[in-house]
Motif scaffolding. Sequence first.
Motif, PDB file in Angstrom:
ATOM      1  N   ASP A   1       0.806  -1.219   0.000  1.00  0.00           N
ATOM      2  CA  ASP A   1       0.000   0.000   0.000  1.00  0.00           C
ATOM      3  C   ASP A   1       0.843   1.274   0.000  1.00  0.00           C
ATOM      4  O   ASP A   1       0.336   2.355  -0.264  1.00  0.00           O
ATOM      5  CB  ASP A   1      -0.969   0.008   1.176  1.00  0.00           C
ATOM      6  N   LEU A   2       2.150   1.163   0.274  1.00  0.00           N
ATOM      7  CA  LEU A   2       3.001   2.354   0.374  1.00  0.00           C
ATOM      8  C   LEU A   2       3.047   3.179  -0.919  1.00  0.00           C
ATOM      9  O   LEU A   2       2.828   4.392  -0.861  1.00  0.00           O
ATOM     10  CB  LEU A   2       4.427   1.970   0.807  1.00  0.00           C
TER      11      LEU A   2
ATOM     12  N   GLU B   1      -0.330   5.173  -1.439  1.00  0.00           N
ATOM     13  CA  GLU B   1      -0.588   6.121  -0.352  1.00  0.00           C
ATOM     14  C   GLU B   1       0.410   7.268  -0.391  1.00  0.00           C
ATOM     15  O   GLU B   1       0.039   8.435  -0.264  1.00  0.00           O
ATOM     16  CB  GLU B   1      -0.529   5.412   1.002  1.00  0.00           C
TER      17      GLU B   1
ATOM     18  N   SER C   1      -1.783  10.512  -1.376  1.00  0.00           N
ATOM     19  CA  SER C   1      -2.485  10.833  -0.131  1.00  0.00           C
ATOM     20  C   SER C   1      -3.005  12.275  -0.164  1.00  0.00           C
ATOM     21  O   SER C   1      -2.576  13.086  -0.986  1.00  0.00           O
ATOM     22  CB  SER C   1      -1.554  10.660   1.070  1.00  0.00           C
TER      23      SER C   1
ATOM     24  N   HIS D   1      -9.166   1.453   8.730  1.00  0.00           N
ATOM     25  CA  HIS D   1      -7.859   0.864   9.045  1.00  0.00           C
ATOM     26  C   HIS D   1      -7.958  -0.196  10.145  1.00  0.00           C
ATOM     27  O   HIS D   1      -6.969  -0.499  10.807  1.00  0.00           O
ATOM     28  CB  HIS D   1      -6.878   1.951   9.476  1.00  0.00           C
TER      29      HIS D   1
ATOM     30  N   ASP E   1      -5.506  -3.120   8.759  1.00  0.00           N
ATOM     31  CA  ASP E   1      -4.137  -2.744   8.405  1.00  0.00           C
ATOM     32  C   ASP E   1      -3.432  -1.903   9.467  1.00  0.00           C
ATOM     33  O   ASP E   1      -2.208  -1.807   9.460  1.00  0.00           O
ATOM     34  CB  ASP E   1      -4.056  -2.080   7.024  1.00  0.00           C
TER      35      ASP E   1
ATOM     36  N   TRP F   1      -0.765   3.152  15.305  1.00  0.00           N
ATOM     37  CA  TRP F   1       0.095   3.935  14.432  1.00  0.00           C
ATOM     38  C   TRP F   1       1.314   4.433  15.205  1.00  0.00           C
ATOM     39  O   TRP F   1       1.214   4.723  16.398  1.00  0.00           O
ATOM     40  CB  TRP F   1      -0.654   5.157  13.903  1.00  0.00           C
TER      41      TRP F   1
ATOM     42  N   ARG G   1       2.243   2.103  10.177  1.00  0.00           N
ATOM     43  CA  ARG G   1       1.059   1.408  10.680  1.00  0.00           C
ATOM     44  C   ARG G   1       1.473   0.052  11.253  1.00  0.00           C
ATOM     45  O   ARG G   1       2.379  -0.591  10.739  1.00  0.00           O
ATOM     46  CB  ARG G   1      -0.008   1.258   9.589  1.00  0.00           C
TER      47      ARG G   1
ATOM     48  N   ASP H   1       0.162  -3.468  11.733  1.00  0.00           N
ATOM     49  CA  ASP H   1      -0.850  -4.339  11.149  1.00  0.00           C
ATOM     50  C   ASP H   1      -1.337  -5.397  12.150  1.00  0.00           C
ATOM     51  O   ASP H   1      -0.645  -5.741  13.104  1.00  0.00           O
ATOM     52  CB  ASP H   1      -0.245  -5.029   9.922  1.00  0.00           C
TER      53      ASP H   1
ATOM     54  N   TYR I   1       4.546  -1.337   8.995  1.00  0.00           N
ATOM     55  CA  TYR I   1       4.701  -0.948   7.595  1.00  0.00           C
ATOM     56  C   TYR I   1       4.754   0.567   7.470  1.00  0.00           C
ATOM     57  O   TYR I   1       3.918   1.267   8.057  1.00  0.00           O
ATOM     58  CB  TYR I   1       3.516  -1.445   6.757  1.00  0.00           C
TER      59      TYR I   1
ATOM     60  N   TYR J   1       3.804   3.902   5.986  1.00  0.00           N
ATOM     61  CA  TYR J   1       2.537   4.284   5.362  1.00  0.00           C
ATOM     62  C   TYR J   1       2.668   5.570   4.555  1.00  0.00           C
ATOM     63  O   TYR J   1       2.144   5.683   3.457  1.00  0.00           O
ATOM     64  CB  TYR J   1       1.470   4.428   6.450  1.00  0.00           C
ATOM     65  N   ASP J   2       3.358   6.560   5.113  1.00  0.00           N
ATOM     66  CA  ASP J   2       3.486   7.833   4.418  1.00  0.00           C
ATOM     67  C   ASP J   2       4.558   8.675   5.101  1.00  0.00           C
ATOM     68  O   ASP J   2       5.029   8.339   6.191  1.00  0.00           O
ATOM     69  CB  ASP J   2       2.149   8.592   4.415  1.00  0.00           C
TER      70      ASP J   2
END
Length: 180
Positions: free
Chosen positions: A66-67, A70, A74, A115, A118, A123, A154, A156, A162, A164-165
């Motif tokens: 998903d990186l 996003e 985003s 979310h 995921d 976070w 994030r 999971d 992972y 994310y942004d």
Amino acid sequence: MKKGKRERNVSVIKDADGNNIVMINDIIFKGKRSIDWDEVEKYLKDYVGDFYKNVETNDIVYFGKDLPDEYAHSEYTNSLKGAYAKAKANATQGLGEMLEIAFNANYTENKKEKHIIDAAKGWYRFESRFALPVYGDNGEVERFNVYHIYLIVRHDQNGKKYLYDLINIKKETSNPLGCH
């Protein structure tokens, strides 16, 4: 572990105060008007599956599927203009190193229904720094602009973390790194 196929000209240095900075020595996403975020997404897809260990927390953080989407599309990315858009696009080259040197990890619980899986375990928000070259009219590097950012990670349901942004890019105005 890095498996990305592309060559990167990235290193970690210390500034005069002993703080780490990820030096990104190439500008690969150029453009006078705007960044082609689809190209940024494509670039990041080569790194899905890579992972890095944060020195401060010993957390392993993965680049998930998903990186790329996003990161490139985003709400935060869509709000960026000019030098900040170019900085975020080119920061892709040093994301792993930024994760490795990241500091001040802060945890928050997930509060969004979308979310629930995921980011089931919440976070993390890490701070980090990177520098990009600024070129003069003669094509030579004049200096490096230093940026402070937050990496959003994030946690999971599967227990893995992972990236994310990358958000809240701020140029540090106090001391750009000079070149000799």
